[in-house]
Design an enzyme around this catalytic site. Structure first.
Site, PDB file in Angstrom:
ATOM      1  CG  ASP A   1      -0.174  -0.075   2.555  1.00 56.99           C
ATOM      2  OD1 ASP A   1       0.967  -0.581   2.577  1.00 56.99           O
ATOM      3  OD2 ASP A   1      -0.731   0.357   3.585  1.00 56.99           O
TER       4      ASP A   1
ATOM      5  CD1 TRP B   1      -0.709  -0.171   8.726  1.00 54.25           C
ATOM      6  CD2 TRP B   1      -2.299  -1.717   8.758  1.00 54.25           C
ATOM      7  NE1 TRP B   1      -0.630  -0.907   7.566  1.00 54.25           N
ATOM      8  CE2 TRP B   1      -1.592  -1.854   7.558  1.00 54.25           C
ATOM      9  CE3 TRP B   1      -3.358  -2.588   8.996  1.00 54.25           C
ATOM     10  CZ2 TRP B   1      -1.890  -2.824   6.599  1.00 54.25           C
ATOM     11  CZ3 TRP B   1      -3.675  -3.561   8.051  1.00 54.25           C
ATOM     12  CH2 TRP B   1      -2.931  -3.666   6.883  1.00 54.25           C
TER      13      TRP B   1
ATOM     14  CE1 TYR C   1       1.905   0.326  12.302  1.00 50.85           C
ATOM     15  CE2 TYR C   1       1.806   1.831  10.448  1.00 50.85           C
ATOM     16  CZ  TYR C   1       2.087   0.590  10.958  1.00 50.85           C
ATOM     17  OH  TYR C   1       2.560  -0.400  10.113  1.00 50.85           O
TER      18      TYR C   1
ATOM     19  NE  ARG D   1       2.931   7.515  12.566  1.00 48.09           N
ATOM     20  CZ  ARG D   1       3.179   6.791  11.481  1.00 48.09           C
ATOM     21  NH1 ARG D   1       2.828   7.245  10.300  1.00 48.09           N
ATOM     22  NH2 ARG D   1       3.766   5.619  11.563  1.00 48.09           N
TER      23      ARG D   1
ATOM     24  CE  LYS E   1       1.836  -3.813   8.627  1.00 48.62           C
ATOM     25  NZ  LYS E   1       1.806  -2.941   7.500  1.00 48.62           N
TER      26      LYS E   1
ATOM     27  CE  LYS F   1       5.350   1.899  11.977  1.00 47.83           C
ATOM     28  NZ  LYS F   1       5.836   2.403  10.774  1.00 47.83           N
TER      29      LYS F   1
ATOM     30  N   GLY G   1       6.624  -5.310   3.765  1.00 44.81           N
ATOM     31  CA  GLY G   1       6.562  -4.872   2.372  1.00 44.81           C
ATOM     32  C   GLY G   1       7.931  -4.705   1.744  1.00 44.81           C
TER      33      GLY G   1
HETATM   34  P1  FBP Z   1       7.021  -1.979   5.348  1.00 49.14           P
HETATM   35  O1  FBP Z   1       7.241  -3.424   5.737  1.00 49.14           O
HETATM   36  O2  FBP Z   1       7.519  -1.716   3.965  1.00 49.14           O
HETATM   37  O3  FBP Z   1       7.614  -1.042   6.380  1.00 49.14           O
HETATM   38  O4  FBP Z   1       5.444  -1.730   5.307  1.00 49.14           O
HETATM   39  C1  FBP Z   1       4.643  -1.694   6.472  1.00 49.14           C
HETATM   40  C2  FBP Z   1       3.680  -0.523   6.448  1.00 49.14           C
HETATM   41  O5  FBP Z   1       2.847  -0.531   7.589  1.00 49.14           O
HETATM   42  C3  FBP Z   1       2.824  -0.431   5.175  1.00 49.14           C
HETATM   43  O6  FBP Z   1       1.664  -1.208   5.264  1.00 49.14           O
HETATM   44  C4  FBP Z   1       2.539   1.043   5.089  1.00 49.14           C
HETATM   45  O7  FBP Z   1       2.422   1.503   3.791  1.00 49.14           O
HETATM   46  C5  FBP Z   1       3.740   1.662   5.696  1.00 49.14           C
HETATM   47  O8  FBP Z   1       4.398   0.688   6.472  1.00 49.14           O
HETATM   48  C6  FBP Z   1       3.352   2.849   6.541  1.00 49.14           C
HETATM   49  O9  FBP Z   1       4.446   3.231   7.305  1.00 49.14           O
HETATM   50  P2  FBP Z   1       4.594   4.700   7.854  1.00 49.14           P
HETATM   51  O10 FBP Z   1       3.234   5.161   8.320  1.00 49.14           O
HETATM   52  O11 FBP Z   1       5.563   4.562   8.978  1.00 49.14           O
HETATM   53  O12 FBP Z   1       5.122   5.503   6.723  1.00 49.14           O
END
Ligand code: FBP
Length: 263
Positions: free
Chosen positions: A20, A141, A143, A145, A174, A176, A227
């Site tokens: 994505d 996800w 995250y 932030r 999902k 980090k 990814g």
């Molecule tokens: P990667 O394994 O390439 O880091 O991808 C994981 C991911 O969560 C993707 O699904 C998404 O596009 C990207 O990282 C978003 O990361 P960020 O918000 O840190 O830019």
């Protein structure tokens, strides 16, 4: 309503391929090969991933030929990195449309701690309830932030995010990874019954990536949603095999590394 995630896992573990990035980061992540979605869809099928994560547009234009060959996870929100507004990822696809596209699960980014968290939670409530009405699992996800989040990879922040995912009704998280194996066990514990898969990172060398993957598993993660470190790799199927050794076969980094060179 409890939904089943067994079709997205192998004996409780999982490896998902994320693609994505074209929306989230722009084509800057791509080269002449992986800018073509078919190159990455092919990796997902040949690598027998537990799921391929796509935005609606790529799924509409490219996925038909790959239906039934790899589980599809449609991302329901997304944003570019051009704006510098408060972290907010608007809805880009409805649950209904994801179902029509053949989704086996949906994905949604939750920026907990964002100044616009209430809007994010409200969007999540809508898609979570609709997805569960269709029996579709929701992968969140998680995250943390925004300006109120002082350290987005501290154990305290990650454990809070994991708990938020559980409380909001996500079926898989999902998240980090922060390389603190002992501390991360508390993150996993905080997620309760919800399996945690770890996100990847920008491209690193094989040893660092596989060591990180091994550490995640030691900490109690159930796998990865990765990814760039796969589809930017010169041998994506070799790297896939290496990650599978660690995630499914519980092998160490050395054994995993060998499967890259043998490919
Ligand atoms: P990667 O394994 O390439 O880091 O991808 C994981 C991911 O969560 C993707 O699904 C998404 O596009 C990207 O990282 C978003 O990361 P960020 O918000 O840190 O830019």
């Amino acid at each position: 309503m409890k939904v089943n995630v067994a079709h997205l896992m192998d004996a409780g573990n999982a490896l998902y391929l994320a693609y994505d990035h074209g929306l989230e980061h722009g084509p800057t992540d791509f080269n002449i090969d992986n800018v073509d979605p078919e190159y990455v869809l092919d990796i997902a099928v040949k690598g027998r991933y537990n799921g391929l994560i796509l935005q609606k547009g790529i799924a509409e234009k490219y996925f038909e030929h790959y239906r039934q060959k790899v589980p599809l996870i449609i991302k329901l929100n997304g944003k570019t990195r051009i704006t510098h507004n408060d972290p907010y990822s608007p809805i880009t696809c409805s649950v209904k449309r994801a179902v029509e596209l053949g989704a086996d699960a949906v994905g949604f980014t939750v920026y907990d701690g964002s100044p616009v968290e209430s809007r994010i939670f409200s969007d999540f409530r809508k898609i979570q309830e609709e997805a569960h009405d269709y029996g579709l699992p929701v992968i969140a996800w998680m995250y943390p932030r925004g300006k109120f989040v002082k350290d987005d990879t501290s154990i305290e922040t990650l454990a809070y995010a994991a708990r938020v995912g559980l409380e909001l009704g996500a079926d898989i998280l999902k998240m980090k990874f922060n390389s603190d194996i002992e501390g991360y066990r508390w993150v996993i514990k905080s997620a309760g019954k919800v399996p945690v898969v770890c996100a990847g990172q920008s491209k690193v060398n094989d040893v660092d990536l596989l060591t990180n993957a091994h550490n995640m598993m030691q900490a109690g993660a159930k796998g990865m949603a990765i990814g760039r470190n796969v589809w930017q790799h010169e041998n994506p199927l070799g790297m896939t095999k290496a990650l599978k050794k660690i995630i499914f076969e519980k092998k160490g980094v050395d054994a995993a590394l060998k499967s890259i060179s043998r490919q």
